[in-house]
Design a protein around this motif. Structure first.
Motif, PDB file in Angstrom:
ATOM      1  N   SER A 566      -1.804   5.881  -3.280  1.00 48.82           N
ATOM      2  CA  SER A 566      -1.131   5.038  -4.273  1.00 48.82           C
ATOM      3  C   SER A 566       0.039   4.301  -3.628  1.00 48.82           C
ATOM      4  CB  SER A 566      -0.649   5.894  -5.446  1.00 48.82           C
ATOM      5  OG  SER A 566       0.432   6.732  -5.068  1.00 48.82           O
ATOM      6  N   HIS A 567       0.716   4.949  -2.685  1.00 53.10           N
ATOM      7  CA  HIS A 567       1.801   4.282  -1.966  1.00 53.10           C
ATOM      8  C   HIS A 567       1.255   3.125  -1.126  1.00 53.10           C
ATOM      9  CE1 HIS A 567       4.568   7.107  -3.443  1.00 53.10           C
ATOM     10  NE2 HIS A 567       4.385   8.068  -2.567  1.00 53.10           N
ATOM     11  N   ARG A 568       0.129   3.334  -0.494  1.00 50.27           N
ATOM     12  CA  ARG A 568      -0.461   2.258   0.313  1.00 50.27           C
ATOM     13  C   ARG A 568      -0.800   1.056  -0.567  1.00 50.27           C
ATOM     14  NH1 ARG A 568      -3.227   6.886   2.637  1.00 50.27           N
ATOM     15  NH2 ARG A 568      -2.417   7.290   4.731  1.00 50.27           N
ATOM     16  N   PHE A 569      -1.317   1.335  -1.747  1.00 49.08           N
ATOM     17  CA  PHE A 569      -1.667   0.247  -2.659  1.00 49.08           C
ATOM     18  C   PHE A 569      -0.431  -0.549  -3.064  1.00 49.08           C
ATOM     19  CE2 PHE A 569      -1.799  -1.234  -7.046  1.00 49.08           C
ATOM     20  CZ  PHE A 569      -2.863  -2.114  -6.991  1.00 49.08           C
ATOM     21  N   MET A 574       3.284  -5.279  -3.014  1.00 48.70           N
ATOM     22  CA  MET A 574       4.621  -5.840  -2.812  1.00 48.70           C
ATOM     23  C   MET A 574       4.623  -6.856  -1.679  1.00 48.70           C
ATOM     24  SD  MET A 574       6.980  -2.426  -3.291  1.00 48.70           S
ATOM     25  CE  MET A 574       8.502  -3.289  -2.912  1.00 48.70           C
ATOM     26  N   ALA A 575       3.835  -6.603  -0.639  1.00 45.31           N
ATOM     27  CA  ALA A 575       3.737  -7.570   0.451  1.00 45.31           C
ATOM     28  C   ALA A 575       3.094  -8.865  -0.038  1.00 45.31           C
ATOM     29  CB  ALA A 575       2.939  -6.979   1.604  1.00 45.31           C
ATOM     30  N   LEU A 576       2.126  -8.767  -0.944  1.00 43.58           N
ATOM     31  CA  LEU A 576       1.500  -9.969  -1.502  1.00 43.58           C
ATOM     32  C   LEU A 576       2.499 -10.803  -2.286  1.00 43.58           C
ATOM     33  CD1 LEU A 576      -2.008  -8.828  -2.827  1.00 43.58           C
ATOM     34  CD2 LEU A 576      -1.533 -10.437  -0.979  1.00 43.58           C
ATOM     35  N   GLU A 577       3.473 -10.126  -2.902  1.00 46.22           N
ATOM     36  CA  GLU A 577       4.428 -10.869  -3.721  1.00 46.22           C
ATOM     37  C   GLU A 577       5.233 -11.869  -2.899  1.00 46.22           C
ATOM     38  OE1 GLU A 577       8.415 -10.145  -6.438  1.00 46.22           O
ATOM     39  OE2 GLU A 577       7.050  -8.468  -6.102  1.00 46.22           O
ATOM     40  N   GLU A 644      -5.382  -9.768   4.787  1.00 44.06           N
ATOM     41  CA  GLU A 644      -4.886  -8.511   5.364  1.00 44.06           C
ATOM     42  C   GLU A 644      -4.478  -7.525   4.270  1.00 44.06           C
ATOM     43  OE1 GLU A 644      -3.325  -5.964   8.525  1.00 44.06           O
ATOM     44  OE2 GLU A 644      -4.561  -7.770   8.623  1.00 44.06           O
ATOM     45  N   GLU A 645      -3.694  -7.975   3.307  1.00 50.97           N
ATOM     46  CA  GLU A 645      -3.187  -7.064   2.280  1.00 50.97           C
ATOM     47  C   GLU A 645      -4.267  -6.655   1.286  1.00 50.97           C
ATOM     48  OE1 GLU A 645      -0.528  -5.730   2.877  1.00 50.97           O
ATOM     49  OE2 GLU A 645       0.280  -7.140   4.327  1.00 50.97           O
ATOM     50  N   ASP A 647      -7.282  -6.212   2.085  1.00 51.50           N
ATOM     51  CA  ASP A 647      -8.057  -5.193   2.804  1.00 51.50           C
ATOM     52  C   ASP A 647      -7.410  -3.823   2.630  1.00 51.50           C
ATOM     53  OD1 ASP A 647     -10.086  -4.263   4.735  1.00 51.50           O
ATOM     54  OD2 ASP A 647      -8.354  -3.973   6.043  1.00 51.50           O
ATOM     55  N   ARG A 648      -6.092  -3.775   2.712  1.00 51.26           N
ATOM     56  CA  ARG A 648      -5.388  -2.504   2.487  1.00 51.26           C
ATOM     57  C   ARG A 648      -5.602  -2.014   1.058  1.00 51.26           C
ATOM     58  NH1 ARG A 648      -1.754  -1.697   6.674  1.00 51.26           N
ATOM     59  NH2 ARG A 648      -1.300  -3.541   7.930  1.00 51.26           N
ATOM     60  N   ILE A 649      -5.562  -2.942   0.117  1.00 51.09           N
ATOM     61  CA  ILE A 649      -5.784  -2.578  -1.281  1.00 51.09           C
ATOM     62  C   ILE A 649      -7.185  -2.018  -1.470  1.00 51.09           C
ATOM     63  CG2 ILE A 649      -6.089  -3.564  -3.596  1.00 51.09           C
ATOM     64  CD1 ILE A 649      -3.711  -5.382  -2.999  1.00 51.09           C
ATOM     65  N   THR A 650      -8.162  -2.646  -0.838  1.00 49.38           N
ATOM     66  CA  THR A 650      -9.549  -2.177  -0.946  1.00 49.38           C
ATOM     67  C   THR A 650      -9.692  -0.771  -0.399  1.00 49.38           C
ATOM     68  OG1 THR A 650     -10.378  -4.440  -0.753  1.00 49.38           O
ATOM     69  CG2 THR A 650     -11.924  -2.662  -0.271  1.00 49.38           C
ATOM     70  N   ASN A 651      -9.141  -0.528   0.771  1.00 54.73           N
ATOM     71  CA  ASN A 651      -9.239   0.804   1.376  1.00 54.73           C
ATOM     72  C   ASN A 651      -8.560   1.859   0.505  1.00 54.73           C
ATOM     73  OD1 ASN A 651     -10.616  -0.096   3.638  1.00 54.73           O
ATOM     74  ND2 ASN A 651      -8.737  -0.526   4.783  1.00 54.73           N
ATOM     75  N   SER A 652      -7.370   1.544   0.011  1.00 50.75           N
ATOM     76  CA  SER A 652      -6.629   2.539  -0.767  1.00 50.75           C
ATOM     77  C   SER A 652      -7.324   2.852  -2.085  1.00 50.75           C
ATOM     78  CB  SER A 652      -5.199   2.046  -1.016  1.00 50.75           C
ATOM     79  OG  SER A 652      -5.197   0.858  -1.772  1.00 50.75           O
ATOM     80  N   LEU A 653      -7.843   1.825  -2.776  1.00 51.29           N
ATOM     81  CA  LEU A 653      -8.480   2.067  -4.075  1.00 51.29           C
ATOM     82  C   LEU A 653      -9.827   2.766  -3.936  1.00 51.29           C
ATOM     83  CD1 LEU A 653      -7.648  -1.067  -6.246  1.00 51.29           C
ATOM     84  CD2 LEU A 653      -6.563   1.172  -6.211  1.00 51.29           C
ATOM     85  N   ASN A 654     -10.595   2.420  -2.895  1.00 50.13           N
ATOM     86  CA  ASN A 654     -11.865   3.116  -2.691  1.00 50.13           C
ATOM     87  C   ASN A 654     -11.632   4.603  -2.424  1.00 50.13           C
ATOM     88  OD1 ASN A 654     -13.520   0.918  -3.090  1.00 50.13           O
ATOM     89  ND2 ASN A 654     -13.645   0.370  -0.932  1.00 50.13           N
TER      90      ASN A 654
END
Length: 670
Positions: A566-569, A574-577, A644-645, A647-654
């Motif tokens: 959840s922290h990774r997500f 926040m980086a997307l913002e 990039e971000e 991709d991180r969201i995808t990994n964390s949610l999966n």
């Protein structure tokens, strides 16, 4: 008037527990509320003393209200408990209406005296709590900028930096209420700039890490390092200025150097890879933003009469009193259910106190109210706190009574010596009692023996009786919790769902900003704040679960892994913002990706709440991301960052979806 003096002292002592290091206006409101409520409890308790049945029923009803106040936060819980204790003490007295009213007035006087002493330095240090809270926030931001060069800064399994300090600063500034002074406006401006600085530093750190993977020895990387070091230096200057009130003589020179470094990154055209060039170009946006944000923060600190400060929408956090009351009533109504741990705690306390009052009346002792008082002070919402407080109170009471016995046995305590010892034990329980409940009970037990000695009661007759009543009350409280416990493992899933829900809403707001190429800063500020509060609740729940009896190490490890993802997500969101908008429109594939992220998080939250929700037939986020990456050239700066971000969201949610499935299938959840 020894009894009158005791009433004044009791009022002052009880109200002192409502004091804190919060801003003066907030402290004043809490202490005045506690003074009035304790005075009312004295009057009502004094009137109930002559009627045995109402003396049992009314404290039980008050106990229910005090228990339900847990849902409103620690301050409300504290006021509820101290007023209930006051009611119990005076309900054990047999007072005429006139004496009950006089005792209430004297207790009110003691509480008001305590309030005046606590607020004595308000005119001299009017904004000191706000300044210190902001200083701690800027100091942590400085350490965050420097942390970009350490190994720990690459960890994505922890929450975003400076979260705790940011939340504390916002809560502190909320005590300003409707203060429209220039100082208050400057503080709000500093807080808002700190929020934006935090996002910009986070984005620049992530860009630096990606550039380092491509070429660790690139001169472009060293220019970003210099920029972050200089940023940290300016933030330290702001921290010291807020703590000391001194000027910032070298800040302007540092700001000019920062602007020069940002301009260098914008114009440099060295022969490097296309990827590194794209990342360097993109770093210009957060660097330019940081220069402006730091300049604004320095100006707010140094200028004595700033102009142009607007009434910030962040003030929405400090609602008008009528809105606050409506919100608290709505919170109380929402907790009127057996599904609420606060409601179960209120029922448990009410029933337990009624039983304690019945036992106390059967004992027919003038000090039997100590039994009911112990129940109130020991019984807490969670098992671990109740058990530890029960044991510490029993042991601390025994030690305190032994100290009091030794004092009266070996010393000839005259009036002056008794007064000095009262002052000593009061100082001890307020100074160290908050850090350790055992120290508190030692001090308060000795203090009570001294206080009752003032009204002509023999200490020998009190010492043994207090030990007996404390032991009996503590055992009743522990037994009640063992019969009907509220285990953290039954509520942690709902707390986790609330946190993920706040993350989902924040992510959608960030996506909306990308689609519209326009940021709604006040809305994003509110949603980030809601996310931080939800995460702090989740962290507290996880800490309680870790020490709760019967919790397996495997379950704790699984929860830790869920929190890490959840922290990774949220770090990626926040980086997307802070991704620059640029001239390129948002891709339609991004809308599809955001929609499926929303669906996934909704399903995970529903499953954690126990609703019928399948975590198998969810959208394929990896396929969504593949279409997103191949929809346009990754050479475009804005698209490369979003790729990039996401991709991180995808990994964390999966991963989070799989971990949630494992969580709800475990026996502890069912």
């Amino acid at each position: 008037m020894p009894l009158g003096g005791l009433a004044v002292s009791a009022g002052a002592l009880q109200v002192s527990y409502s004091d804190s290091h919060n801003p003066y206006p907030l402290r004043a409101k809490r202490m005045l509320s506690a003074s009035l409520l304790c005075a009312l409890a004295v009057v009502v308790g004094g009137l109930l003393g002559r009627f045995p049945i109402p003396a049992i029923i009314f404290p039980a009803l008050w106990a229910f209200a005090a228990g339900l106040a847990v849902s409103l936060g620690p301050a409300a819980e504290n006021i509820g408990v101290i007023s209930l204790v006051t009611l119990i003490i005076f309900a054990a007295q047999t007072l005429t209406p006139s004496r009950a009213l006089l005792s209430g007035v004297l207790a009110l006087g003691g509480g008001l005296l305590q309030t005046v002493l606590a607020l004595l330095l308000w005119p001299v240090r009017r904004y000191q709590p706000e300044q210190f809270a902001l200083a701690e926030l800027y100091g942590e931001l400085s350490r965050t900028a420097i942390a970009a060069f350490s190994f720990d800064s690459t960890r994505s399994d922890v929450g975003p930096p400076a979260t705790q300090q940011s939340t504390a600063a916002r809560e502190t500034l909320s005590g300003l209420g409707n203060d429209n002074s220039l100082e208050a406006a400057r503080f709000w401006s500093l807080l808002n700039q700190a929020e934006r600085i935090r996002l910009s530093v986070l984005a620049l750190r992530r860009l630096r890490r990606r550039m380092a993977r491509d070429n660790e020895h690139s001169p472009r990387l060293s220019s970003i390092d210099d920029f972050l070091k200089l940023t940290a230096n300016v933030l330290r200057m702001i921290e010291r200025a807020l703590f000391t009130g001194h000027e910032l003589p070298k800040a302007q020179d540092s700001l000019r150097e920062l602007a020069s470094l940002a301009n260098f990154a914008r114009t440099e055209n060295g022969s490097t890879s296309a990827f590194l060039t794209a990342m360097t170009n993109d770093s210009v946006y957060p660097m330019d933003a940081l220069v402006g944000q730091l300049r604004s923060a320095v100006r707010s600190v140094t200028e004595s009469s700033p102009s142009g400060l607007k009434a910030l929408e962040t003030r929405d956090a400090t609602q008008r009193w009528r809105q606050r009351i409506d919100g608290r009533l709505a919170t109380l109504r929402a907790n009127l259910s057996l599904q609420s741990s606060a409601f179960r705690h209120a029922l448990r306390m009410s029933i337990c106190l009624a039983v304690g009052e019945v036992v106390a009346h059967q004992l027919r002792s003038g000090r039997s109210y100590w039994l009911a008082m112990t129940i109130v002070l020991v019984l807490k919402q969670e098992f671990t706190a109740t058990f530890s407080r029960g044991v510490l109170r029993i042991l601390g009471t025994i030690v305190g009574l032994l100290i009091a016995t030794a004092l009266f046995h070996f010393l000839a305590l005259g009036l002056l010596m008794k007064i000095l010892l009262v002052a000593l034990f009061t100082f001890l329980l307020r100074w160290a009692g908050g850090a350790n409940y055992g120290v508190f009970t030692i001090a308060v037990s000795a203090l009570i023996v001294l206080l009752v000695a003032f009204v002509g009661v023999s200490p020998k007759s009190v010492i043994f009786l207090r030990g007996e009543m404390t032991l009996l009350g503590g055992l009743i409280a522990l037994a009640a919790y063992l019969v009907w416990p509220t285990w953290e493992r039954t509520t942690v899933a709902a707390t986790l769902a609330a946190m993920l829900e706040s993350y989902r809403v924040y992510f959608l707001a960030v996506f909306e900003a990308h689609v519209q190429d326009k940021r709604n800063e006040p809305k994003l500020d509110r949603l980030r704040m809601a996310g931080r509060l939800a995460r702090s609740n989740m962290d507290a729940s996880a800490d309680r679960l870790r020490v709760e009896p019967g919790t397996s190490s495997e379950r704790v490890q699984l929860l830790t892994a869920i929190l890490a993802n959840s922290h990774r997500f949220i770090r990626a969101a926040m980086a997307l913002e802070v991704v620059p908008f640029g001239d390129e429109p948002a891709r339609k594939e991004l809308a599809e990706f955001a929609k499926d992220v929303d669906v996934t998080l909704q399903a995970v939250c529903a499953a954690l709440r126990g609703e019928k929700s399948s975590l198998r037939n969810l959208p394929d986020l990896r396929e969504d991301h593949h279409r997103l990456v191949n929809a346009a050239s990754s050479e475009i700066v804005r698209y490369a960052l979003v790729n990039e971000e996401t991709d991180r969201i995808t990994n964390s949610l999966n991963t989070l979806r799989e971990q949630t499935t494992q969580w709800i299938r475990s026996p502890a959840f069912q």
